[in-house]
Design a protein around this motif. Structure first.
Motif, PDB file in Angstrom:
ATOM      1  N   ALA A  22       1.728  -3.104   2.520  1.00 17.47           N
ATOM      2  CA  ALA A  22       2.358  -1.883   3.025  1.00 17.47           C
ATOM      3  C   ALA A  22       3.708  -2.200   3.666  1.00 17.47           C
ATOM      4  O   ALA A  22       4.694  -1.482   3.445  1.00 17.47           O
ATOM      5  CB  ALA A  22       1.441  -1.199   4.030  1.00 17.47           C
ATOM      6  N   ARG A  23       3.763  -3.285   4.438  1.00 20.76           N
ATOM      7  CA  ARG A  23       5.019  -3.677   5.081  1.00 20.76           C
ATOM      8  C   ARG A  23       6.082  -4.018   4.035  1.00 20.76           C
ATOM      9  O   ARG A  23       7.243  -3.601   4.144  1.00 20.76           O
ATOM     10  CB  ARG A  23       4.791  -4.881   5.992  1.00 20.76           C
ATOM     11  CG  ARG A  23       6.023  -5.279   6.802  1.00 20.76           C
ATOM     12  CD  ARG A  23       5.821  -6.593   7.533  1.00 20.76           C
ATOM     13  NE  ARG A  23       5.670  -7.721   6.630  1.00 20.76           N
ATOM     14  CZ  ARG A  23       6.691  -8.308   5.971  1.00 20.76           C
ATOM     15  NH1 ARG A  23       7.923  -7.859   6.112  1.00 20.76           N
ATOM     16  NH2 ARG A  23       6.485  -9.341   5.178  1.00 20.76           N
ATOM     17  N   LEU A  24       5.684  -4.745   3.003  1.00 19.28           N
ATOM     18  CA  LEU A  24       6.629  -5.117   1.954  1.00 19.28           C
ATOM     19  C   LEU A  24       7.144  -3.897   1.202  1.00 19.28           C
ATOM     20  O   LEU A  24       8.330  -3.812   0.871  1.00 19.28           O
ATOM     21  CB  LEU A  24       5.973  -6.102   0.976  1.00 19.28           C
ATOM     22  CG  LEU A  24       5.718  -7.500   1.524  1.00 19.28           C
ATOM     23  CD1 LEU A  24       4.818  -8.281   0.579  1.00 19.28           C
ATOM     24  CD2 LEU A  24       7.016  -8.237   1.767  1.00 19.28           C
ATOM     25  N   ARG A  25       6.254  -2.950   0.919  1.00 19.14           N
ATOM     26  CA  ARG A  25       6.683  -1.726   0.217  1.00 19.14           C
ATOM     27  C   ARG A  25       7.660  -0.920   1.069  1.00 19.14           C
ATOM     28  O   ARG A  25       8.659  -0.413   0.557  1.00 19.14           O
ATOM     29  CB  ARG A  25       5.478  -0.880  -0.156  1.00 19.14           C
ATOM     30  CG  ARG A  25       4.719  -1.457  -1.328  1.00 19.14           C
ATOM     31  CD  ARG A  25       3.773  -0.448  -1.944  1.00 19.14           C
ATOM     32  NE  ARG A  25       3.028  -1.064  -3.010  1.00 19.14           N
ATOM     33  CZ  ARG A  25       3.485  -1.247  -4.246  1.00 19.14           C
ATOM     34  NH1 ARG A  25       4.697  -0.866  -4.552  1.00 19.14           N
ATOM     35  NH2 ARG A  25       2.741  -1.815  -5.168  1.00 19.14           N
ATOM     36  N   GLU A  26       7.395  -0.798   2.370  1.00 17.17           N
ATOM     37  CA  GLU A  26       8.314  -0.079   3.253  1.00 17.17           C
ATOM     38  C   GLU A  26       9.676  -0.759   3.284  1.00 17.17           C
ATOM     39  O   GLU A  26      10.717  -0.099   3.220  1.00 17.17           O
ATOM     40  CB  GLU A  26       7.742  -0.012   4.668  1.00 17.17           C
ATOM     41  CG  GLU A  26       6.607   0.958   4.834  1.00 17.17           C
ATOM     42  CD  GLU A  26       6.056   0.956   6.247  1.00 17.17           C
ATOM     43  OE1 GLU A  26       6.778   0.518   7.171  1.00 17.17           O
ATOM     44  OE2 GLU A  26       4.900   1.382   6.420  1.00 17.17           O
ATOM     45  N   GLU A  27       9.656  -2.076   3.388  1.00 18.36           N
ATOM     46  CA  GLU A  27      10.909  -2.833   3.420  1.00 18.36           C
ATOM     47  C   GLU A  27      11.667  -2.677   2.111  1.00 18.36           C
ATOM     48  O   GLU A  27      12.888  -2.540   2.099  1.00 18.36           O
ATOM     49  CB  GLU A  27      10.587  -4.305   3.683  1.00 18.36           C
ATOM     50  CG  GLU A  27      11.781  -5.152   4.028  1.00 18.36           C
ATOM     51  CD  GLU A  27      11.391  -6.569   4.398  1.00 18.36           C
ATOM     52  OE1 GLU A  27      12.209  -7.470   4.126  1.00 18.36           O
ATOM     53  OE2 GLU A  27      10.289  -6.774   4.951  1.00 18.36           O
ATOM     54  N   ALA A  28      10.944  -2.674   0.986  1.00 11.39           N
ATOM     55  CA  ALA A  28      11.575  -2.549  -0.321  1.00 11.39           C
ATOM     56  C   ALA A  28      12.197  -1.171  -0.513  1.00 11.39           C
ATOM     57  O   ALA A  28      13.290  -1.046  -1.070  1.00 11.39           O
ATOM     58  CB  ALA A  28      10.559  -2.818  -1.425  1.00 11.39           C
ATOM     59  N   HIS A  29      11.507  -0.127  -0.040  1.00 11.66           N
ATOM     60  CA  HIS A  29      12.036   1.228  -0.216  1.00 11.66           C
ATOM     61  C   HIS A  29      13.280   1.478   0.634  1.00 11.66           C
ATOM     62  O   HIS A  29      14.040   2.399   0.339  1.00 11.66           O
ATOM     63  CB  HIS A  29      10.951   2.265   0.078  1.00 11.66           C
ATOM     64  CG  HIS A  29       9.886   2.296  -0.981  1.00 11.66           C
ATOM     65  ND1 HIS A  29      10.144   2.567  -2.307  1.00 11.66           N
ATOM     66  CD2 HIS A  29       8.565   2.054  -0.906  1.00 11.66           C
ATOM     67  CE1 HIS A  29       9.033   2.508  -3.003  1.00 11.66           C
ATOM     68  NE2 HIS A  29       8.044   2.187  -2.174  1.00 11.66           N
ATOM     69  N   ALA A  30      13.495   0.663   1.650  1.00  6.53           N
ATOM     70  CA  ALA A  30      14.690   0.805   2.486  1.00  6.53           C
ATOM     71  C   ALA A  30      15.910   0.165   1.824  1.00  6.53           C
ATOM     72  O   ALA A  30      17.040   0.436   2.221  1.00  6.53           O
ATOM     73  CB  ALA A  30      14.455   0.181   3.857  1.00  6.53           C
ATOM     74  N   LEU A  40      10.389  -8.017  -3.374  1.00  6.62           N
ATOM     75  CA  LEU A  40       9.475  -7.492  -2.359  1.00  6.62           C
ATOM     76  C   LEU A  40       8.354  -6.676  -3.000  1.00  6.62           C
ATOM     77  O   LEU A  40       7.192  -6.796  -2.615  1.00  6.62           O
ATOM     78  CB  LEU A  40      10.235  -6.634  -1.344  1.00  6.62           C
ATOM     79  CG  LEU A  40      11.199  -7.392  -0.427  1.00  6.62           C
ATOM     80  CD1 LEU A  40      11.983  -6.407   0.425  1.00  6.62           C
ATOM     81  CD2 LEU A  40      10.461  -8.381   0.434  1.00  6.62           C
ATOM     82  N   LEU A  41       8.698  -5.861  -4.002  1.00  8.04           N
ATOM     83  CA  LEU A  41       7.680  -5.072  -4.691  1.00  8.04           C
ATOM     84  C   LEU A  41       6.722  -5.976  -5.463  1.00  8.04           C
ATOM     85  O   LEU A  41       5.517  -5.709  -5.535  1.00  8.04           O
ATOM     86  CB  LEU A  41       8.338  -4.054  -5.626  1.00  8.04           C
ATOM     87  CG  LEU A  41       9.085  -2.919  -4.930  1.00  8.04           C
ATOM     88  CD1 LEU A  41       9.840  -2.074  -5.944  1.00  8.04           C
ATOM     89  CD2 LEU A  41       8.131  -2.065  -4.112  1.00  8.04           C
ATOM     90  N   ARG A  42       7.243  -7.060  -6.010  1.00 12.24           N
ATOM     91  CA  ARG A  42       6.392  -8.012  -6.730  1.00 12.24           C
ATOM     92  C   ARG A  42       5.380  -8.663  -5.783  1.00 12.24           C
ATOM     93  O   ARG A  42       4.200  -8.788  -6.109  1.00 12.24           O
ATOM     94  CB  ARG A  42       7.269  -9.071  -7.391  1.00 12.24           C
ATOM     95  CG  ARG A  42       6.493 -10.091  -8.163  1.00 12.24           C
ATOM     96  CD  ARG A  42       7.425 -11.077  -8.821  1.00 12.24           C
ATOM     97  NE  ARG A  42       6.638 -12.050  -9.547  1.00 12.24           N
ATOM     98  CZ  ARG A  42       7.130 -13.137 -10.088  1.00 12.24           C
ATOM     99  NH1 ARG A  42       8.416 -13.388 -10.023  1.00 12.24           N
ATOM    100  NH2 ARG A  42       6.359 -13.974 -10.715  1.00 12.24           N
ATOM    101  N   ARG A  43       5.843  -9.057  -4.608  1.00 10.15           N
ATOM    102  CA  ARG A  43       4.935  -9.656  -3.620  1.00 10.15           C
ATOM    103  C   ARG A  43       3.887  -8.652  -3.162  1.00 10.15           C
ATOM    104  O   ARG A  43       2.726  -9.012  -2.942  1.00 10.15           O
ATOM    105  CB  ARG A  43       5.721 -10.188  -2.428  1.00 10.15           C
ATOM    106  CG  ARG A  43       6.438 -11.489  -2.765  1.00 10.15           C
ATOM    107  CD  ARG A  43       7.253 -12.032  -1.625  1.00 10.15           C
ATOM    108  NE  ARG A  43       6.554 -12.072  -0.362  1.00 10.15           N
ATOM    109  CZ  ARG A  43       7.147 -12.081   0.831  1.00 10.15           C
ATOM    110  NH1 ARG A  43       8.464 -12.075   0.901  1.00 10.15           N
ATOM    111  NH2 ARG A  43       6.441 -12.123   1.929  1.00 10.15           N
ATOM    112  N   ALA A  44       4.270  -7.377  -3.039  1.00 11.50           N
ATOM    113  CA  ALA A  44       3.315  -6.338  -2.648  1.00 11.50           C
ATOM    114  C   ALA A  44       2.239  -6.198  -3.732  1.00 11.50           C
ATOM    115  O   ALA A  44       1.047  -6.099  -3.424  1.00 11.50           O
ATOM    116  CB  ALA A  44       4.031  -5.011  -2.425  1.00 11.50           C
ATOM    117  N   ARG A  45       2.650  -6.196  -5.008  1.00 15.84           N
ATOM    118  CA  ARG A  45       1.680  -6.106  -6.102  1.00 15.84           C
ATOM    119  C   ARG A  45       0.771  -7.329  -6.134  1.00 15.84           C
ATOM    120  O   ARG A  45      -0.430  -7.216  -6.410  1.00 15.84           O
ATOM    121  CB  ARG A  45       2.404  -5.955  -7.445  1.00 15.84           C
ATOM    122  CG  ARG A  45       2.992  -4.565  -7.653  1.00 15.84           C
ATOM    123  CD  ARG A  45       3.464  -4.366  -9.073  1.00 15.84           C
ATOM    124  NE  ARG A  45       4.477  -5.315  -9.487  1.00 15.84           N
ATOM    125  CZ  ARG A  45       5.779  -5.160  -9.337  1.00 15.84           C
ATOM    126  NH1 ARG A  45       6.253  -4.061  -8.772  1.00 15.84           N
ATOM    127  NH2 ARG A  45       6.630  -6.078  -9.751  1.00 15.84           N
TER     128      ARG A  45
END
Length: 66
Positions: A22-30, A40-45
Motif C-alpha cells: 500500500a505504501r509503495l502504491r501511494e508513493e508511485a501514484h504521487a 515502485l509498482l513492480r515492488r508492490a505487485r
C-alpha cells in the motif's frame, strides 16, 4: 564469530507485506509516469504475489509428503 541479530516480529508477514504494498502504491501514484514509478509498482505487485504464496503455503489443504 559474529552474532546474528534477532528481531521478534510483532506483526505477521502478511500484514507487513500488505502495508508495504500500500505504501509503495501511494508513493508511485504521487510520481509522474516513468521508470521510478514503474519500479515502485513492480515492488508492490511482488509483495502482493508474496502474500498469495504465503496464504497458499499456510492453507489447510497443503500437506507434507509422507
Amino acid at each position: 564469530m559474529l552474532k546474528r541479530r534477532r528481531v521478534k516480529q510483532t506483526r505477521t508477514l502478511t500484514e507487513r507485506l500488505a502495508d508495504e504494498a500500500a505504501r509503495l502504491r501511494e508513493e508511485a501514484h504521487a510520481l509522474t509516469p516513468g521508470r521510478q514509478r514503474e519500479m515502485l509498482l513492480r515492488r508492490a505487485r511482488q509483495n502482493e504475489a508474496a502474500m498469495q504464496i504465503d496464504a497458499w503455503l499456510h492453507s489447510p489443504g497443503l500437506r507434507a509428503p509422507t
